[in-house]
Enzyme design. Structure first.
Site, mmCIF file in Angstrom:
data_model
loop_
_atom_site.group_PDB
_atom_site.id
_atom_site.type_symbol
_atom_site.label_atom_id
_atom_site.label_comp_id
_atom_site.label_asym_id
_atom_site.label_seq_id
_atom_site.Cartn_x
_atom_site.Cartn_y
_atom_site.Cartn_z
ATOM 1 N N GLY A 150 17.622 37.292 42.612
ATOM 2 C CA GLY A 150 18.876 37.648 41.869
ATOM 3 C C GLY A 150 18.732 38.078 40.428
ATOM 4 O O GLY A 150 19.509 38.855 39.960
ATOM 5 N N TRP A 158 16.885 41.214 39.658
ATOM 6 C CA TRP A 158 17.738 42.453 40.142
ATOM 7 C C TRP A 158 18.728 42.880 38.927
ATOM 8 O O TRP A 158 18.825 44.014 38.690
ATOM 9 C CB TRP A 158 18.825 41.743 41.154
ATOM 10 C CG TRP A 158 19.968 43.213 41.539
ATOM 11 C CD1 TRP A 158 19.671 44.047 42.448
ATOM 12 C CD2 TRP A 158 21.098 43.317 41.217
ATOM 13 N NE1 TRP A 158 20.819 44.853 42.350
ATOM 14 C CE2 TRP A 158 21.690 44.189 41.723
ATOM 15 C CE3 TRP A 158 21.937 42.282 40.116
ATOM 16 C CZ2 TRP A 158 22.881 44.798 41.406
ATOM 17 C CZ3 TRP A 158 23.275 42.852 39.843
ATOM 18 C CH2 TRP A 158 23.639 43.870 40.435
ATOM 19 N N HIS A 159 18.914 41.762 38.016
ATOM 20 C CA HIS A 159 19.987 42.092 37.010
ATOM 21 C C HIS A 159 19.226 43.000 35.834
ATOM 22 O O HIS A 159 19.805 43.604 35.020
ATOM 23 C CB HIS A 159 20.488 40.846 36.314
ATOM 24 C CG HIS A 159 21.580 40.416 37.051
ATOM 25 N ND1 HIS A 159 21.355 39.504 38.227
ATOM 26 C CD2 HIS A 159 22.794 40.517 36.657
ATOM 27 C CE1 HIS A 159 22.708 39.121 38.454
ATOM 28 N NE2 HIS A 159 23.507 39.708 37.571
ATOM 29 N N GLY A 160 17.751 42.774 35.769
ATOM 30 C CA GLY A 160 17.098 43.654 34.879
ATOM 31 C C GLY A 160 15.624 43.384 34.901
ATOM 32 O O GLY A 160 15.033 42.087 35.553
#
Lengths: 478, 368
Positions: A318, A321-323
């Protein structure tokens, strides 16, 4: 195109609304096509070169989904089709978002000298996840057959396309199919405008307003103890008002079209545990990670240890996924650790005597909030070493600046904290019920006063006045 | 009309009214003095040069423009006027690129000044985004087009400054305004145009500028060798120089351009010698080209203070490797007035050669 821009508010949105409702008189399909086209126009304003990629992604997933839904395939073949679909999505996401990161790591380890400069298509993480959920549900047999225009609109729908909320096909497509949504409803348009106004105010006045103080911790100059705390707290509030402001705007815009989007935030800084926090922060992502990653990994069904392992995997991914950076992985992993501790405490910790319940709640709120702030330092910092440096400043109260600016910033941060902890959130103010598809049906007496309407008008006016030329949303890079 | 429809109209009407009231307030108070010089309240100025310059160009009387980077930003207009016998307007902007300087000068030249005094160094010619892509450059305000005026009149920042410009009339709130300015919440607080970005007269210069700070900066640069060469690309610098400097000068043949190269501390070049010799050679080569090219134009004079040993070798004059004290500001102005350090057309490379030999010979004494 940004929601917080004059062209969007005064040109694009009115035209999109007018076209949608005018075509609504001609039938049910034309407004859907209009809205899908408007969404592509919206996307192409800043990402025209990636429109073909978006369309290809829609076509690919629709075709794979159709195979899973319509064809009676052998179970093994069905799984193979699903694998191809999900792998195709992840391959595209991986190429555009993570190839550069991979190359940089290979360079660091093996000195390979690979250089990759790949532009990140805005919104790719959101529309990829949306469609993976669709494929998995199609494989599970939980999807009826959707018409292509409705599916295409579900993916490209401009209120959510760039930065969520992450939509679910079962929630959205039936709404697109309803004829009622094609007729203008003054009540929904008014409520949508007020929700949009609150979101715009959050973004342009609150998030952009506190942004200068973030640099106290994350700027080029090494911060002192007070500056590090002010900067970290300022970022904590900036991120919340920026992202929740965007989500409010998305919900408000969609509501004007008669479409109810899911909630994405529910006063996350009022959480009294990390588990509670993740039920309140970026809720649609949490639900996605739970349903399509954590549970398929085994969830909590295979014993305590594997549950913690699954939590760590889910949160680390997760974070990624943000960067594409180790700072995001560290942030996710740290939250994974927090969640494991939280679950362990729930299982093995002592029961709180009833007379201390209130006190324990306050302590839990403060502890949760501080844990979240510490994790945000990793999320915002340019590198792991920079994050550790800032955190080290935050635990060494030996160096203070405490000038006028720091004093003033402390006051501002305090005001924002009060706003987060005491003020009602947007859905509470507007009585927005996503599941019930109602808004402002049961308003409190004060919400019916004309003063409420004029106060909301002032909020919209301030939001419009606060629009700056160069103010992008933080989460566009996700 | 249904009740929700009436409420919708009320809501939109009230929003528009509030926005228009704010725009009217901003137009009347006009904190940037874009539309008229301040009449109804004492003028206040912002240290944000990129924003403030747009207003200064329109509200001030001047025959000379003083342009440059942070090395020129704390000059006092009164010193320039007294020393050079002109009526100047300082538009120096910290961290500005040649593209920004060209853009600001172009706007100022529409007011037909006679002379431009231009602090120029090679660093301003690094590649940079277009002015419209610069986050802090309100380019449309200089153009005074609809977008710029709308952004100004419909801006929350402008509204805040307009409100406080009025609230300052009330004595108790004046103190609050001072506090908010000290906290950098209010941007427009300087009441004297001469003092914009100048160091206060009461400032202890020795505290800001001293040899130990300069040496710390030198040591930092030695440890971070990539920083001193950042942005140095000969081809790009040449291209930007031709576009932003030569293009502007040739477009204004009736304006006198007095260009000077500021006195960096000798340690700037010594650091290059130690950790980035290629960059140092690039600086020499680029300087030679620039001086030669500038002197080929009839309306240009060039002064080079980089070889001013009495300034550059006294490390107490600096707060880092390049930024010099206001005492040096005055020496530079006096030098410009007297024609000291002027580069002659007959020997355009003389100052660079002197600088080269100074850099080669310089050895930093070790502290005991």
């Amino acid at each position: 195109m940004l929601f917080n821009s004059y062209p969007f508010i005064f040109v694009f949105l009115p035209i999109a609304l007018a076209g949608y409702f005018l075509l609504g008189k001609a039938g049910n399909l034309a407004p859907i096509l209009w809205l899908a086209l408007a969404s592509l126009v919206f996307y192409s304003f800043s990402n025209w070169q990636f429109v073909p990629l978006l369309l290809a992604s829609v076509a690919f997933n629709y075709a794979v989904g159709l195979l899973l839904i319509a064809k009676r395939l052998h179970p093994g073949l069905r799984f193979a089709v699903l694998t191809v679909g999900v792998a195709g999505d992840l391959l595209v996401l991986g190429t555009f978002k993570y190839a550069g990161f991979l190359a940089a790591n290979l360079n660091a380890i093996f000195s390979t000298g690979i250089t990759l400069n790949i532009l990140l298509p805005v919104g790719i993480s959101f529309y990829t996840f949306t469609q993976i959920a669709f494929l998995v549900d199609a494989y599970r047999g939980n999807v009826g057959r959707y018409a292509l225009p409705h599916y295409a609109l579900f993916v490209t729908y401009f209120p959510h396309l760039i930065a969520g909320p992450i939509l679910h096909h079962r929630d959205m497509i039936p709404q697109f199919e309803r004829a009622k949504t094609k007729r203008p409803d003054a009540h929904l348009i008014l409520c949508g405008l007020i929700i949009f106004a609150i979101g715009l105010f959050k973004k342009t006045c609150l998030a952009d307003g506190i942004q200068p103080y973030v640099a106290m911790a994350f700027g080029p100059v090494t911060p002192t103890f007070d500056q590090a705390w002010i900067g970290a707290l300022a970022y904590t509030f900036q991120l919340y008002f920026d992202f929740s402001g965007y989500s409010d705007m998305a919900i408000g815009i969609s509501l004007m079209f008669g479409i109810f989007l899911p909630l994405n935030f529910n006063s996350p800084y009022k959480a009294t545990s990390i588990i509670d926090f993740w039920r309140r922060w970026h809720m649609t992502l949490s639900q996605f990670l739970r349903d399509y990653l954590y549970i398929p990994l085994g969830g909590n069904r295979r014993g305590t240890i594997l549950r913690y392992v699954n939590l760590m995997i889910t949160m680390a991914l997760g974070g990624l996924w943000h960067g594409a950076a180790w700072t995001f992985v560290a942030w996710g992993a740290l939250h994974g650790v927090y969640l494991c501790i939280n679950h362990a405490w729930n299982n093995f910790g002592p029961a709180i005597p009833p007379r201390f319940t209130r006190l324990a709640e306050i302590a839990a709120l403060i502890l949760t909030f501080l844990s979240v702030v510490v994790a945000w330092v990793f999320f915002r910092a340019d590198s792991l070493s920079s994050a550790l440096d800032i955190l080290s400043r935050m635990v060494h109260p030996t160096q203070f600046t405490w000038g006028y600016r720091e004093m003033f910033a402390t006051g501002i941060v305090g005001l924002y904290a009060l706003l987060c902890w005491i003020a009602p959130n947007t859905q509470a103010i507007m009585n927005y019920d996503h599941k019930g598809r109602t808004v402002s049906e049961k308003l409190a007496p004060w919400q019916r006063w004309p003063a409420f309407l004029y106060a909301a008008a002032a909020v919209l006016a301030l939001g419009v006045l606060g629009i700056q030329q160069h103010s992008e949303f933080i989460h566009f890079r996700f | 009309m249904s009740k929700p429809a009436k409420n919708l109209l009320r809501f939109l009407g009230a929003s528009v009214l509030i926005v228009l009231l704010a725009a009217a307030l901003n137009f009347i108070v006009d904190p940037l003095q874009l539309f008229r010089s301040a009449r109804f309240y004492p003028a206040v100025y912002s240290p944000d040069s990129r924003m403030q310059n747009a207003g200064l160009i329109r509200s001030q009387d001047f025959d000379t423009v003083f342009m440059g980077t942070s090395l020129a930003v704390h000059f006092r207009q009164s010193d320039i006027d007294r020393t050079l016998g002109v009526r100047s307007l300082k538009l120096a902007t910290a961290g500005s690129t040649s593209a920004e300087q060209n853009f600001i000068l172009d706007a100022a030249l529409r007011r037909r000044p006679k002379m431009i005094v231009w602090e120029m160094d090679e660093w301003i010619f690094r590649d940079a985004p277009d002015v419209d892509a610069e986050a802090y450059m309100p380019a449309d305000l200089y153009r005074m087009n609809a977008r710029g005026i709308a952004g100004y009149l419909l801006g929350l920042d402008t509204t805040r400054e307009s409100l406080w410009a009025l609230l300052r009339f009330f004595k108790p709130l004046e103190i609050v305004a001072h506090g908010l300015a000290a906290a950098q919440y209010l941007k427009f607080y300087e009441t004297r145009v001469n003092e914009i970005n100048a160091l206060p007269a009461s400032a202890d210069l020795a505290l800001f500028y001293n040899a130990s700070k300069t040496k710390v900066a030198y040591a930092y640069n030695l440890k971070n060798p990539s920083e001193i060469s950042a942005g140095y690309n000969y081809e790009a610098m040449l291209r930007n120089f031709e576009r932003d400097a030569i293009g502007l000068i040739e477009k204004n043949p009736n304006v006198e351009f007095r260009i000077y190269f500021p006195p960096y501390s000798i340690l700037q070049f010594v650091a290059m010698r130690e950790i980035a010799p290629d960059t140092l050679q690039l600086v020499y080569k680029f300087s030679a080209y620039v001086i030669d090219r500038l002197l080929s134009l009839p309306n240009v004079t060039v002064s080079d203070f980089r070889d001013a040993q009495d300034i550059t070798h006294d490390l107490d004059n600096y707060l880092d490797l390049v930024h010099h004290s206001p005492v040096v500001d005055l020496k530079v102005l006096a030098g410009l007035a007297a024609g000291e350090h002027a580069v002659s057309r007959e020997a355009p490379l003389a100052s660079i050669k002197r600088l080269q030999s100074q850099v080669d010979a310089y050895r930093l004494k070790r502290e005991r």
